[in-house]
Design an enzyme around this catalytic site. Structure first.
Site, PDB file in Angstrom:
ATOM      1  N   GLU A 157       0.825  -1.217   0.000  1.00 60.06           N
ATOM      2  CA  GLU A 157       0.000   0.000   0.000  1.00 60.06           C
ATOM      3  C   GLU A 157       0.857   1.264   0.000  1.00 60.06           C
ATOM      4  O   GLU A 157       0.531   2.237  -0.664  1.00 60.06           O
ATOM      5  CB  GLU A 157      -0.956   0.007   1.201  1.00 60.06           C
ATOM      6  CG  GLU A 157      -2.071  -1.023   1.102  1.00 60.06           C
ATOM      7  CD  GLU A 157      -2.988  -0.797  -0.092  1.00 60.06           C
ATOM      8  OE1 GLU A 157      -3.028   0.320  -0.617  1.00 60.06           O
ATOM      9  OE2 GLU A 157      -3.652  -1.760  -0.528  1.00 60.06           O
ATOM     10  N   CYS A 196     -13.525   1.427 -14.820  1.00 61.79           N
ATOM     11  CA  CYS A 196     -14.037   2.798 -14.670  1.00 61.79           C
ATOM     12  C   CYS A 196     -12.844   3.754 -14.642  1.00 61.79           C
ATOM     13  O   CYS A 196     -12.607   4.465 -13.683  1.00 61.79           O
ATOM     14  CB  CYS A 196     -14.857   2.897 -13.377  1.00 61.79           C
ATOM     15  SG  CYS A 196     -15.847   4.396 -13.297  1.00 61.79           S
ATOM     16  N   CYS A 243     -17.929   1.202 -19.869  1.00 63.32           N
ATOM     17  CA  CYS A 243     -19.212   1.020 -19.193  1.00 63.32           C
ATOM     18  C   CYS A 243     -19.929  -0.258 -19.636  1.00 63.32           C
ATOM     19  O   CYS A 243     -20.610  -0.896 -18.834  1.00 63.32           O
ATOM     20  CB  CYS A 243     -20.111   2.230 -19.432  1.00 63.32           C
ATOM     21  SG  CYS A 243     -19.407   3.730 -18.749  1.00 63.32           S
ATOM     22  N   CYS A 250     -18.980  -3.092 -17.461  1.00 60.92           N
ATOM     23  CA  CYS A 250     -18.929  -2.788 -16.026  1.00 60.92           C
ATOM     24  C   CYS A 250     -19.933  -3.647 -15.245  1.00 60.92           C
ATOM     25  O   CYS A 250     -21.117  -3.677 -15.570  1.00 60.92           O
ATOM     26  CB  CYS A 250     -19.232  -1.309 -15.824  1.00 60.92           C
ATOM     27  SG  CYS A 250     -19.275  -0.863 -14.090  1.00 60.92           S
ATOM     28  N   CYS A 279     -25.455   2.541 -11.907  1.00 62.54           N
ATOM     29  CA  CYS A 279     -24.662   3.750 -12.173  1.00 62.54           C
ATOM     30  C   CYS A 279     -25.559   4.886 -12.671  1.00 62.54           C
ATOM     31  O   CYS A 279     -26.105   4.841 -13.764  1.00 62.54           O
ATOM     32  CB  CYS A 279     -23.576   3.441 -13.199  1.00 62.54           C
ATOM     33  SG  CYS A 279     -22.534   4.866 -13.529  1.00 62.54           S
TER      34      CYS A 279
HETATM   35 FE1  SF4 Z   1     -17.920   3.656 -14.210  1.00 59.94          FE
HETATM   36 FE2  SF4 Z   1     -20.579   3.770 -14.196  1.00 59.94          FE
HETATM   37 FE3  SF4 Z   1     -19.305   3.269 -16.457  1.00 59.94          FE
HETATM   38 FE4  SF4 Z   1     -19.328   1.441 -14.495  1.00 59.94          FE
HETATM   39  S1  SF4 Z   1     -21.066   2.166 -15.684  1.00 59.94           S
HETATM   40  S2  SF4 Z   1     -17.567   2.055 -15.754  1.00 59.94           S
HETATM   41  S3  SF4 Z   1     -19.280   2.751 -12.695  1.00 59.94           S
HETATM   42  S4  SF4 Z   1     -19.199   5.138 -15.262  1.00 59.94           S
END
Ligand code: SF4
Length: 414
Positions: free
Chosen positions: A58, A214, A221, A224, A230
């Protein structure tokens, strides 16, 4: 204009929180990167050693890319596999291994903290985020939360740059993401979201999502795992936030988490409307004259003189070519003179300004400083008797130079 209902930006629906956790963890189990500290933490049965392994990773990962850290991490853990081993190392050894990783005070503080654990805490790492932050120098809120959740299973959230980006997008938070009010809300959110059974994995999953999906400029997206939660994506697709009770839109009124009315949603940016930050201060410009003094060593190979910097401040304790800070507007001729005077006082023998050969400029960006090194060279015939009252100094071959605790900037100078 109506204000959004309290909690609109937060995670107030337990069923949604449960679903988000499940989706994120399932994705993490499928897609997580194999990283040496993860392997070590997973294999290590001893909690104290596990805490140490996570702590080192870290600290190294603060401000530094994963790809750069891997090699440093492996060498560090090989050299100092335990807190006790690190506590016995010298600062010189720590600086040598850290050379090139940047933000050098991190290594120094890590070692100081290891010494403290050994001498004052009977060699036992603190086990909660609160104690880690309170008792270990250099361990802030984020690092404490990461160590406690990953190594000891404490259900506590973490907020780093990746988490800030993901959460601001998930909840359309467009107020300045570095402001204390927003940071406090993000910590609250991280603590609500963290999975009670797998807190370490959940925190790593959230950070991994920010690092690989992201991402700042072109988030993926479509891939995701939490896209259905989101609100930034929803707004991009449907032109406004998800319907909420009582209000049609958010972004008006006195909401402390919405974008300011003066900088509303920009359609061309899509989800990258979030997060938003106040403009950064430009880095301070500094100029430094540095002189590479060179002589023939006993085996005919060139040797260079390096001196040690003071033990506090920028690049504390690192080695460099003799250097001198310059006023911004100094002319080259004058610059040569002040450098010659500096070298002369220091070496105890005359140095003529005309003998200093200007080689060129090296620019190096530190976090807050735009540093320009004006590089000179001075070949020497005889030996130099250095003033013992001045900083420690030594002659090194090129190979020894690279193995010494020198900064990346000095490597560029050479
Ligand atoms: Fe980021 Fe929302 Fe796109 Fe997922 S859907 S990558 S959380 S902006």
């Amino acid at each position: 204009a109506p204000a959004p209902p309290p909690g609109w930006h937060l995670f107030s629906d337990p069923a949604e929180v449960e679903s988000l956790r499940g989706n994120l963890l399932a994705w993490y189990d499928r897609c997580k990167r194999n990283l040496p500290w993860r392997a070590l933490a997973a294999m290590e049965p001893d909690a104290n050693r596990r805490g140490y392994a996570v702590w080192v990773s870290e600290i190294m990962l603060q401000q530094t890319q994963v790809a750069t850290v891997i090699d440093y991490y492996n060498r560090w853990m090989q050299k100092w596999p335990t807190l006790q081993a690190l506590a016995q190392a010298s600062l010189e050894e720590v600086n040598e291994l850290w050379a090139g990783l940047g933000y050098y005070s991190r290594g120094k503080r890590l070692q100081e903290a290891a010494r403290k654990v050994v001498s004052e805490l009977a060699g036992q790492m603190p086990r909660t985020a609160e104690d880690l932050q309170k008792l270990l120098p250099g361990v802030g809120r984020y690092t404490a939360g990461a160590i406690a959740s990953i190594s000891y299973g404490q259900a506590t959230g973490v907020v780093d740059g990746n988490v800030i980006r993901v959460l601001c997008r998930l909840r359309c938070i467009g107020a300045d993401s570095s402001s204390p009010a927003v940071i406090d809300r993000l910590w609250d959110m991280a603590n609500v979201l963290v999975d009670r059974n797998r807190p370490g994995d959940f925190n790593q999953a959230l950070m991994e999502l920010g690092a690989t999906v992201c991402v700042p400029k072109a988030p993926l997206c479509g891939e995701c795992p939490v896209r259905q939660h989101c609100r930034a994506r929803c707004r991009k697709l449907f032109g406004k936030p998800l319907p909420v009770p009582d209000v049609e839109d958010c972004g008006v009124g006195d909401c402390t988490l919405c974008p300011p009315a003066t900088e509303p949603w920009d359609t061309s940016l899509g989800v990258t409307n979030f997060p938003r930050k106040a403009a950064k201060k430009p880095p301070r410009a500094m100029r430094t004259a540095t002189c590479v003094l060179e002589r023939r060593g006993c085996r005919g190979a060139p040797e260079f003189l390096i001196v040690q910097r003071p033990s506090s401040g920028l690049l504390a304790g690192l080695w460099e070519f003799p250097s001198l800070s310059l006023a911004q507007d100094l002319q080259e001729e004058k610059e040569r003179e002040v450098l010659a005077d500096h070298l002369q006082a220091w070496m105890g023998q005359p140095v003529a300004a005309k003998d200093l050969q200007f080689i060129g400029e090296v620019i190096h960006i530190f976090s807050h400083i735009h540093q320009t090194y004006m590089v000179y060279s001075l070949p020497l015939d005889g030996d130099v008797t250095l003033d013992p009252a001045s900083s420690p100094s030594r002659w090194v071959t090129e190979k020894e130079f690279h193995a010494s605790a020198v900064s990346t900037a000095m490597k560029k100078v050479l």
